[in-house]
Design an enzyme around this catalytic site. Structure first.
Site, PDB file in Angstrom:
ATOM      1  N   LYS A   1       8.469  -0.905  12.089  1.00  0.00           N
ATOM      2  CA  LYS A   1       9.082  -0.428  10.848  1.00  0.00           C
ATOM      3  C   LYS A   1      10.203   0.576  11.174  1.00  0.00           C
ATOM      4  CE  LYS A   1       5.045  -1.266   7.864  1.00  0.00           C
ATOM      5  NZ  LYS A   1       4.100  -0.825   6.852  1.00  0.00           N
TER       6      LYS A   1
ATOM      7  N   HIS B   1      -4.991 -33.208  17.939  1.00  0.00           N
ATOM      8  CA  HIS B   1      -3.851 -34.024  18.374  1.00  0.00           C
ATOM      9  C   HIS B   1      -2.732 -33.152  18.901  1.00  0.00           C
ATOM     10  CE1 HIS B   1      -5.386 -37.841  16.713  1.00  0.00           C
ATOM     11  NE2 HIS B   1      -6.088 -36.998  15.971  1.00  0.00           N
TER      12      HIS B   1
ATOM     13  N   GLU C   1      -4.584  -6.966  15.292  1.00  0.00           N
ATOM     14  CA  GLU C   1      -4.101  -5.636  14.892  1.00  0.00           C
ATOM     15  C   GLU C   1      -5.215  -4.604  15.090  1.00  0.00           C
ATOM     16  OE1 GLU C   1      -0.840  -5.797  11.744  1.00  0.00           O
ATOM     17  OE2 GLU C   1      -2.360  -4.613  10.745  1.00  0.00           O
TER      18      GLU C   1
ATOM     19  N   LYS D   1       0.839  -1.199   0.000  1.00  0.00           N
ATOM     20  CA  LYS D   1       0.000   0.000   0.000  1.00  0.00           C
ATOM     21  C   LYS D   1       0.875   1.250   0.000  1.00  0.00           C
ATOM     22  CE  LYS D   1      -3.506   2.262   2.829  1.00  0.00           C
ATOM     23  NZ  LYS D   1      -4.414   2.148   3.968  1.00  0.00           N
TER      24      LYS D   1
ATOM     25  N   GLY E   1      -4.880  -1.855   5.287  1.00  0.00           N
ATOM     26  CA  GLY E   1      -4.055  -2.974   4.810  1.00  0.00           C
ATOM     27  C   GLY E   1      -4.717  -4.318   5.039  1.00  0.00           C
ATOM     28  N   ARG E   2      -5.188  -4.558   6.268  1.00  0.00           N
ATOM     29  CA  ARG E   2      -5.734  -5.889   6.575  1.00  0.00           C
ATOM     30  C   ARG E   2      -7.156  -6.075   6.031  1.00  0.00           C
ATOM     31  NH1 ARG E   2      -4.568  -2.789  10.640  1.00  0.00           N
ATOM     32  NH2 ARG E   2      -6.084  -2.022  12.160  1.00  0.00           N
TER      33      ARG E   2
ATOM     34  N   GLU F   1      10.762  -4.788   4.016  1.00  0.00           N
ATOM     35  CA  GLU F   1      10.792  -6.210   3.660  1.00  0.00           C
ATOM     36  C   GLU F   1      10.394  -6.410   2.204  1.00  0.00           C
ATOM     37  OE1 GLU F   1       9.357  -4.891   6.288  1.00  0.00           O
ATOM     38  OE2 GLU F   1       9.392  -6.210   8.035  1.00  0.00           O
TER      39      GLU F   1
HETATM   40  C1  G6Q Z   1      -2.371  -3.804   7.980  1.00  0.00           C
HETATM   41  C2  G6Q Z   1      -1.132  -3.214   8.406  1.00  0.00           C
HETATM   42  C3  G6Q Z   1       0.114  -3.933   7.947  1.00  0.00           C
HETATM   43  C4  G6Q Z   1       0.468  -3.654   6.491  1.00  0.00           C
HETATM   44  C5  G6Q Z   1       1.882  -4.130   6.237  1.00  0.00           C
HETATM   45  C6  G6Q Z   1       2.316  -3.913   4.821  1.00  0.00           C
HETATM   46  O1  G6Q Z   1      -3.458  -3.377   8.244  1.00  0.00           O
HETATM   47  O2  G6Q Z   1      -1.105  -1.875   8.091  1.00  0.00           O
HETATM   48  O3  G6Q Z   1       0.032  -5.317   8.133  1.00  0.00           O
HETATM   49  O4  G6Q Z   1      -0.436  -4.269   5.642  1.00  0.00           O
HETATM   50  O5  G6Q Z   1       2.750  -3.483   7.112  1.00  0.00           O
HETATM   51  O6  G6Q Z   1       2.225  -2.576   4.473  1.00  0.00           O
HETATM   52  P1  G6Q Z   1       2.321  -2.120   2.980  1.00  0.00           P
HETATM   53  O7  G6Q Z   1       1.188  -2.705   2.230  1.00  0.00           O
HETATM   54  O8  G6Q Z   1       2.289  -0.629   3.008  1.00  0.00           O
HETATM   55  O9  G6Q Z   1       3.632  -2.654   2.463  1.00  0.00           O
END
Ligand code: G6Q
Length: 580
Positions: A546, A418, A387, A205, A301-302, A211
């Site tokens: 981050k 199990h 989150e 996003k 994001g989520r 990463e």
């Molecule tokens: C989700 C969070 C987090 C995010 C990641 C990746 O709600 O904000 O999990 O999705 O940190 O972020 P980017 O999509 O910006 O790389």
């Protein structure tokens, strides 16, 4: 608003005490209508049975009273109406607009976002169709066989979970997901792939996530090093590992042609697309904006798998099936938006979550899909719930008055049986469970689906009923155990029961079902957050991670930091790592 000061909260405390003398097995015995009373069907395909919960009619009445005394309904309506309910980031929360299958406009600050949403879906469809039918060719002229999504958190978990869940709908393309900055993740994924037929989706996003950008750079270097030249062009020394990494692999190519041009074009344009809200950063990375799928700041994001972040899903199962998933989510949106609170699945699930969290001091809850392909669903829900609900202050910044989000965990049944179910049956903690099961399997062989379902039923029943000392003793006597031995063993063989669970029963794990399931939990999390009066849509804890990693990296790889700039533990670990 502080719910703990409402009359309903006080009455619920009294109700909780009454439960010290109640047991579910007695309530089931007394009330033959308990299943009908405490279950709810969306239609023939989707049922919630919440009768094995620690509730009786007055418990539910009080929980619903609490919901009415809270800001739940106005907040729900504000979310659907596009108001900026994500206060700390000043954003609307409109993942529901992404799957709005009606003609209703959805406005943010007076502007209808639906035309943009439809355009995004149309672009996704056109692209997915081209790749799936082999019209989109890689740099060497070959069609794509493998899609690698590079993203993390919200830009990974949803699509990865959904592709696994919907494997029976997968076409010819294979979908892979690389998220971890641990280089082994990318290495293991690329090991068996052919660069000539691999397409990378860089999903971020913000397009600033360390990463993801590092993995994307490494993937680009791999592509450029190993890609064979297109037929009819002078070979660049084709063959794996024989070509030096061109400078573009390090700095990003400067010029690209339009995506899909069939003539000579840069390899990156044929093998990389981006999904992001940050066009400038996508361009700086070296991906042509023509190869970029955008979305908006009102998609968290989520909550983003319904947006272009869902591109790997669309590529894997096709756009028709992806849109069926949207339909499923829309079914749940309409239900959540319009059903009365007492017949509203997310509201009931959210209220039950609060009941255990705040009145039973339950610290965790388990999600147990009796469906192997939902193996990543618990991990997906961990992010969604933890989150969103992992907050210690209310919307106005004041400390919360009651405990918030639970610890979410789970594994597919029967594997979990199990492993960790022991704690749920006989441990000292109360762990409410959600059991998920499909009436039909995509692959019933050998009658095994019935075995799976019998396990699901047996577990929910055993958790509810337990096993009394009298029952356990009778069992041991029947097994011929001697008195003295029996006495010593008996306490270990007793199961308290009264352990709550929900059962979510769907017909079959189709794209529509999956859409419903995800939206059900999204709204459940919304309900809990509204009751606790917390902002479910920010994640400052994630942002902290981050920032911190950025500070420590140079101290690991560059000049050592001044002694005393960290605590002794961190300094000791840095020294050990530098010495390695
Ligand atoms: C989700 C969070 C987090 C995010 C990641 C990746 O709600 O904000 O999990 O999705 O940190 O972020 P980017 O999509 O910006 O790389």
């Amino acid at each position: 608003m502080d719910l703990t000061r409402t009359p309903a909260w006080t009455a619920l405390k009294t109700e909780r005490k009454a439960w010290n003398a109640l047991h579910l097995r007695d309530l089931f015995k007394k009330d033959k209508q308990r299943f009908e009373r405490f279950s709810l069907a969306l239609d023939d395909e989707f049922l919630l049975d919440y009768s094995k919960n620690l509730i009786r009619p007055q418990t539910l009445r009080l929980l619903l009273k609490l919901a009415k005394e809270s800001a739940l309904v106005p907040l729900r309506d504000a979310m659907f109406a596009g108001e900026r309910i994500n206060l700390t980031e000043g954003r609307a929360v409109l993942h529901t607009a992404l799957r709005n299958r009606s003609e209703r406009p959805v406005e943010v600050d007076g502007r209808d976002v639906m035309p943009d949403v439809r355009e995004m879906l149309a672009r996704m469809r056109a692209f997915a169709d081209r790749v799936r039918t082999g019209k989109w060719k890689g740099y060497s002229g070959k069609p794509i066989t493998d899609v690698v999504n590079i993203g993390i958190g919200g830009s990974d978990l949803g699509p990865a979970m959904a592709c696994l869940a919907l494997k029976p709908y997968g076409g010819n393309l294979r979908a892979h997901f690389v998220s971890n900055v641990d280089p082994s993740h990318l290495y293991d994924t690329l090991e068996d792939l052919d660069p000539a037929t691999t397409l990378f989706i860089v999903a971020s996003k913000t397009f600033t996530t360390q990463e993801t950008l590092l993995n994307a750079q490494a993937a680009r270097a791999w592509l450029l090093s190993n890609l064979p030249s297109p037929p009819g062009t002078s070979p660049k020394g084709a063959g794996r590992d024989e070509v030096a990494v061109p400078s573009e692999a390090r700095d990003g190519p400067k010029v690209h042609r339009r995506a899909g041009d069939e003539g000579a074009t840069h390899p990156v344009a044929k093998h990389f697309v981006a999904v992001s809200t940050n066009e400038a950063a996508v361009r700086a990375f070296g991906i042509d904006p023509a190869n970029m799928f955008g979305f908006w700041d009102w998609v968290g994001g989520r909550y983003s798998l319904w947006s272009a972040i869902g591109l790997p899903i669309a590529l894997y199962i096709g756009m028709d099936a992806f849109e069926e998933m949207l339909e499923g989510a829309f079914d749940l949106d309409e239900h959540f938006r319009t059903a009365p609170l007492e017949a509203n699945m997310p509201v009931l699930l959210g209220l039950l979550g609060l009941w255990y969290n705040n009145f039973w001091d339950s610290q965790a809850y388990a999600v147990l899909p009796y469906e192997q392909r939902l193996a990543r669903f618990p991990a997906y829900l961990q992010q969604l719930d933890m989150e969103s609900s992992g907050k210690g202050v209310q919307r106005d910044g004041k400390p919360v008055k009651a405990s918030t989000g639970p610890i979410v965990f789970g594994e597919p049944g029967s594997n979990g049986q199990h492993a960790f179910y022991q704690l749920i049956h006989q441990g000292a903690k109360l762990i409410p469970c959600d059991f998920l099961a499909g009436r039909e399997s995509h692959n019933d062989v050998n009658g095994q689906h019935a075995v799976l379902l019998s396990n699901f039923l047996a577990q929910t029943e055993a958790l509810m009923r337990g096993k009394t000392a009298v029952e356990a003793e009778a069992e041991l006597v029947r097994a011929g155990m001697a008195r003295r031995e029996l006495k010593a063993l008996l306490p270990h063989k007793v199961f308290p029961g009264n352990r709550p669970s929900n059962s979510i029963l769907y017909r079959k794990l189709t794209p529509r079902t999956l859409g419903r399931l995800i939206a059900l939990y999204e709204h459940k999390v919304f309900v809990q957050a509204a009751l606790w009066n917390i902002n479910a849509y920010d994640q400052w804890g994630v942002e902290l991670g981050k920032q911190l990693a950025q500070v420590l990296l140079p101290e690991l790889t560059g000049a050592p930091a001044k002694v005393g700039s960290h605590d002794a533990s961190t300094e000791g670990l840095i020294a050990r790592l530098r010495a390695a």
